[in-house]
Motif scaffolding. Sequence first.
Motif, PDB file in Angstrom:
ATOM      1  N   ALA A 488      -0.831  -6.671   1.250  1.00 22.47           N
ATOM      2  CA  ALA A 488      -0.622  -5.619   0.259  1.00 22.47           C
ATOM      3  C   ALA A 488       0.694  -4.913   0.560  1.00 22.47           C
ATOM      4  O   ALA A 488       0.940  -4.517   1.704  1.00 22.47           O
ATOM      5  CB  ALA A 488      -1.778  -4.616   0.297  1.00 22.47           C
ATOM      6  N   CYS A 489       1.541  -4.751  -0.460  1.00 20.08           N
ATOM      7  CA  CYS A 489       2.876  -4.177  -0.277  1.00 20.08           C
ATOM      8  C   CYS A 489       3.066  -2.958  -1.165  1.00 20.08           C
ATOM      9  O   CYS A 489       2.554  -2.897  -2.283  1.00 20.08           O
ATOM     10  CB  CYS A 489       3.953  -5.214  -0.591  1.00 20.08           C
ATOM     11  N   ILE A 490       3.865  -2.015  -0.669  1.00 14.47           N
ATOM     12  CA  ILE A 490       4.019  -0.739  -1.354  1.00 14.47           C
ATOM     13  C   ILE A 490       4.953  -0.809  -2.556  1.00 14.47           C
ATOM     14  O   ILE A 490       4.902   0.059  -3.431  1.00 14.47           O
ATOM     15  CB  ILE A 490       4.517   0.327  -0.352  1.00 14.47           C
ATOM     16  N   GLY A 491       5.819  -1.819  -2.622  1.00 16.00           N
ATOM     17  CA  GLY A 491       6.745  -1.915  -3.745  1.00 16.00           C
ATOM     18  C   GLY A 491       7.454  -3.256  -3.774  1.00 16.00           C
ATOM     19  O   GLY A 491       7.295  -4.079  -2.860  1.00 16.00           O
ATOM     20  N   VAL A 507      -1.425  -8.059  -3.251  1.00 15.96           N
ATOM     21  CA  VAL A 507      -1.596  -6.746  -3.878  1.00 15.96           C
ATOM     22  C   VAL A 507      -0.257  -6.026  -3.867  1.00 15.96           C
ATOM     23  O   VAL A 507       0.409  -5.957  -2.825  1.00 15.96           O
ATOM     24  CB  VAL A 507      -2.648  -5.905  -3.124  1.00 15.96           C
ATOM     25  N   LEU A 508       0.122  -5.478  -5.021  1.00 13.48           N
ATOM     26  CA  LEU A 508       1.349  -4.699  -5.141  1.00 13.48           C
ATOM     27  C   LEU A 508       0.990  -3.326  -5.678  1.00 13.48           C
ATOM     28  O   LEU A 508       0.347  -3.194  -6.726  1.00 13.48           O
ATOM     29  CB  LEU A 508       2.338  -5.389  -6.079  1.00 13.48           C
ATOM     30  N   SER A 509       1.389  -2.287  -4.953  1.00 15.00           N
ATOM     31  CA  SER A 509       1.073  -0.931  -5.372  1.00 15.00           C
ATOM     32  C   SER A 509       1.753  -0.603  -6.699  1.00 15.00           C
ATOM     33  O   SER A 509       2.918  -0.958  -6.904  1.00 15.00           O
ATOM     34  CB  SER A 509       1.528   0.072  -4.304  1.00 15.00           C
ATOM     35  N   PRO A 510       1.063   0.072  -7.625  1.00 18.90           N
ATOM     36  CA  PRO A 510       1.671   0.425  -8.912  1.00 18.90           C
ATOM     37  C   PRO A 510       2.751   1.492  -8.779  1.00 18.90           C
ATOM     38  O   PRO A 510       3.541   1.690  -9.695  1.00 18.90           O
ATOM     39  CB  PRO A 510       0.483   0.936  -9.732  1.00 18.90           C
ATOM     40  N   GLU A 511       2.783   2.196  -7.636  1.00 16.01           N
ATOM     41  CA  GLU A 511       3.820   3.197  -7.384  1.00 16.01           C
ATOM     42  C   GLU A 511       4.062   3.261  -5.886  1.00 16.01           C
ATOM     43  O   GLU A 511       3.192   2.903  -5.088  1.00 16.01           O
ATOM     44  CB  GLU A 511       3.403   4.567  -7.923  1.00 16.01           C
ATOM     45  N   PRO A 512       5.269   3.688  -5.478  1.00 14.51           N
ATOM     46  CA  PRO A 512       5.614   3.683  -4.040  1.00 14.51           C
ATOM     47  C   PRO A 512       4.974   4.825  -3.276  1.00 14.51           C
ATOM     48  O   PRO A 512       5.631   5.749  -2.812  1.00 14.51           O
ATOM     49  CB  PRO A 512       7.141   3.798  -4.060  1.00 14.51           C
ATOM     50  N   SER A 513       3.659   4.752  -3.128  1.00 14.93           N
ATOM     51  CA  SER A 513       2.899   5.772  -2.416  1.00 14.93           C
ATOM     52  C   SER A 513       1.870   5.067  -1.549  1.00 14.93           C
ATOM     53  O   SER A 513       1.211   4.124  -2.000  1.00 14.93           O
ATOM     54  CB  SER A 513       2.213   6.708  -3.416  1.00 14.93           C
ATOM     55  N   VAL A 514       1.720   5.521  -0.298  1.00 10.00           N
ATOM     56  CA  VAL A 514       0.760   4.866   0.585  1.00 10.00           C
ATOM     57  C   VAL A 514      -0.657   5.019   0.051  1.00 10.00           C
ATOM     58  O   VAL A 514      -1.501   4.129   0.217  1.00 10.00           O
ATOM     59  CB  VAL A 514       0.857   5.418   2.029  1.00 10.00           C
ATOM     60  N   HIS A 515      -0.943   6.137  -0.604  1.00 11.70           N
ATOM     61  CA  HIS A 515      -2.287   6.343  -1.122  1.00 11.70           C
ATOM     62  C   HIS A 515      -2.547   5.462  -2.340  1.00 11.70           C
ATOM     63  O   HIS A 515      -3.650   4.947  -2.525  1.00 11.70           O
ATOM     64  CB  HIS A 515      -2.493   7.817  -1.454  1.00 11.70           C
ATOM     65  N   ALA A 516      -1.523   5.251  -3.160  1.00 10.58           N
ATOM     66  CA  ALA A 516      -1.661   4.326  -4.286  1.00 10.58           C
ATOM     67  C   ALA A 516      -1.819   2.897  -3.774  1.00 10.58           C
ATOM     68  O   ALA A 516      -2.539   2.081  -4.373  1.00 10.58           O
ATOM     69  CB  ALA A 516      -0.447   4.430  -5.211  1.00 10.58           C
ATOM     70  N   LEU A 517      -1.165   2.575  -2.666  1.00  9.39           N
ATOM     71  CA  LEU A 517      -1.289   1.243  -2.067  1.00  9.39           C
ATOM     72  C   LEU A 517      -2.718   0.999  -1.592  1.00  9.39           C
ATOM     73  O   LEU A 517      -3.306  -0.059  -1.849  1.00  9.39           O
ATOM     74  CB  LEU A 517      -0.308   1.109  -0.905  1.00  9.39           C
ATOM     75  N   ALA A 518      -3.299   1.987  -0.897  1.00  6.85           N
ATOM     76  CA  ALA A 518      -4.680   1.842  -0.437  1.00  6.85           C
ATOM     77  C   ALA A 518      -5.629   1.722  -1.615  1.00  6.85           C
ATOM     78  O   ALA A 518      -6.585   0.937  -1.582  1.00  6.85           O
ATOM     79  CB  ALA A 518      -5.059   3.040   0.435  1.00  6.85           C
ATOM     80  N   GLU A 519      -5.374   2.476  -2.663  1.00  7.48           N
ATOM     81  CA  GLU A 519      -6.223   2.404  -3.849  1.00  7.48           C
ATOM     82  C   GLU A 519      -6.119   1.039  -4.520  1.00  7.48           C
ATOM     83  O   GLU A 519      -7.114   0.484  -5.003  1.00  7.48           O
ATOM     84  CB  GLU A 519      -5.822   3.507  -4.829  1.00  7.48           C
ATOM     85  N   ALA A 520      -4.905   0.468  -4.538  1.00  9.83           N
ATOM     86  CA  ALA A 520      -4.720  -0.864  -5.124  1.00  9.83           C
ATOM     87  C   ALA A 520      -5.481  -1.926  -4.320  1.00  9.83           C
ATOM     88  O   ALA A 520      -6.062  -2.854  -4.886  1.00  9.83           O
ATOM     89  CB  ALA A 520      -3.236  -1.209  -5.178  1.00  9.83           C
ATOM     90  N   LEU A 521      -5.481  -1.790  -2.992  1.00  2.00           N
ATOM     91  CA  LEU A 521      -6.241  -2.728  -2.161  1.00  2.00           C
ATOM     92  C   LEU A 521      -7.734  -2.583  -2.433  1.00  2.00           C
ATOM     93  O   LEU A 521      -8.462  -3.586  -2.510  1.00  2.00           O
ATOM     94  CB  LEU A 521      -5.939  -2.476  -0.683  1.00  2.00           C
ATOM     95  N   ALA A 522      -8.197  -1.337  -2.597  1.00  2.00           N
ATOM     96  CA  ALA A 522      -9.613  -1.114  -2.911  1.00  2.00           C
ATOM     97  C   ALA A 522      -9.981  -1.753  -4.255  1.00  2.00           C
ATOM     98  O   ALA A 522     -11.056  -2.341  -4.398  1.00  2.00           O
ATOM     99  CB  ALA A 522      -9.917   0.373  -2.929  1.00  2.00           C
ATOM    100  N   GLN A 523      -9.085  -1.656  -5.225  1.00  2.00           N
ATOM    101  CA  GLN A 523      -9.330  -2.276  -6.528  1.00  2.00           C
ATOM    102  C   GLN A 523      -9.419  -3.796  -6.386  1.00  2.00           C
ATOM    103  O   GLN A 523     -10.258  -4.446  -7.011  1.00  2.00           O
ATOM    104  CB  GLN A 523      -8.210  -1.898  -7.495  1.00  2.00           C
ATOM    105  N   TYR A 524      -8.558  -4.358  -5.555  1.00  2.00           N
ATOM    106  CA  TYR A 524      -8.590  -5.803  -5.290  1.00  2.00           C
ATOM    107  C   TYR A 524      -9.939  -6.191  -4.682  1.00  2.00           C
ATOM    108  O   TYR A 524     -10.558  -7.197  -5.068  1.00  2.00           O
ATOM    109  CB  TYR A 524      -7.451  -6.162  -4.344  1.00  2.00           C
TER     110      TYR A 524
END
Length: 555
Positions: A488-491, A507-524
């Motif tokens: 999973a990458c932040i950007g 997994v690619l974060s929808p925005e450059p934020s560590v919290h958005a990255l974790a949320e994207a991984l959870a969605q995956y």
Amino acid sequence: MSPTAARILAAQPAGHSGPYHGHVTFLGAGPGDPGLLTLRAVEALARADVLVADPRAYDVVRTHLRPGTDTPLQNAALGAPTAAASDAADLVMRAARGGKRVVRAVAGDPGMDADATADMLALAAEGITFEVVPGIAHAVGVAAYAGVPLRDPDGADVRFVDAATADERCWTEVGTSDATVVVSAVLDSVAGTAARLISSGRKPDTPVSVTIAGTTTRQRTWSATLGTVERTLKSAKVLPSAEGDRPVIAVVGERGAPESRDQLAWFESKPLFGWKVLVPRTKEQAASLSEQLRSYGAVPSEVPTIAVEPPRTPQQMDRAVKGLVTGRYEWIAFTSVNAVRAIREKFEEYGLDARAFAGIKVAAVGEQTAQALIEFGVRPDLVPSGEQSAAGLLEDWPPYDPVFDPIDRVFLPRADIATETLVAGLVEMGWEVDDVTAYRTVRASPPPAETREAIKGGGFDAVLFTSSSTVRNLVGIAGKPHNVTVIACIGPATAKTAQEHGLRVDVLSPEPSVHALAEALAQYGEERRAAAVASGEVLKRPSEKRPQRRRARTS
């Protein structure tokens, strides 16, 4: 008098008399999840002089101790020479006699612990004051985390049984009743317990749920009936087991029916439940991210990939800090938590504090940097309203106006490897920028061999890359993550670096934020779970598929 009380009283020094000034807190550490400790328990631990904790309770409570708290039982486990140190009751009494505030921590609830009760009686006999801080009992807490309600609106009797000590009368009573029975047992005894309940009158088709490692991210629950539970555990390869003495909680009765648990199993259905997630950042930066991952059921493992060191030549930083005090700057812009820390340390070196920012406008790139400033005593004037990045900060930064801005200069303390985006943008808007190296980032030392093997061998389910440097440094100090590991990458820039190192980005974060990255991984993880349920497959974590080569994600 109980044997414990007699032994402790016998250990009383000859001729001892007078009041005792110590105090003992019997504290329940709960069934395993550290988050289940009560506020009262945390307060007691923070005041303790001595902690005497059962092994299962120690890991739960130790983070709340103040520095210097004595833990004699754990010291004894590491080889301390005193023979009496192996006896928790003696340790409690000796510390209390010495005027100490003692916390006696037990797993679960002290009221369900017969040894704790005996120790309370011994203390009362000597006139030593004590208190009890209840904890969540295993039988109740584990059932709740397993999604097995013990009662419903229709009501039902609930019986708690310890399989190791229950007598014939107890088995007969629960066997002939329709009460929900919560059995504390060990894994090897589950089949025998089921047979005992059937022989005592329970029907073989009575539902039963069996949970091991309850309330922790290692929790596993199986639903069956009394007649099929042994076969179910053998099919799941849980039995036979070399760890047959592991504690389990079995709930017998209609309240443990599989159809109810499917709807109420809130804990094991978390999107990243049980996933081991590698967080390659500095420990300070990883803290909030790790906490978010835990909320999704993951087990974060923090591996520093960079270390922060002072600049090789500190003179430029010294001049800039003096310029802050003498009014050289209109703005100071912080691009990271490390930049805040570097300025704070330099302030302390000069005997300055947050008041030195008076009259200076302060900007912060991102919420974490802003929070670090607030903790320093400085509330930033500007934080990006949109994208939490240098580009986002430039979107909100006002252009230089000689009418309203008496000073045209910006102080920018940052890392030695920072990009030029912010500097170029500020210059374009008419500002003069003092771009100062406040700290250097260097590659951290390699992690332990066990961690390196887990990274390369597929022991981690996912890894979060929060910058291109974390990709390069992790591969440099520990090797490439295994192909089963979710990346999973932040950007886009971080993803490109990962791909250049031969990693497939899942997994690619929808925005450059560590919290958005974790949320994207959870969605995956949630999508994987939904797909497994829809296809009728047994859900497996990525690391459980190590023998197979994983296909690339197409969506």
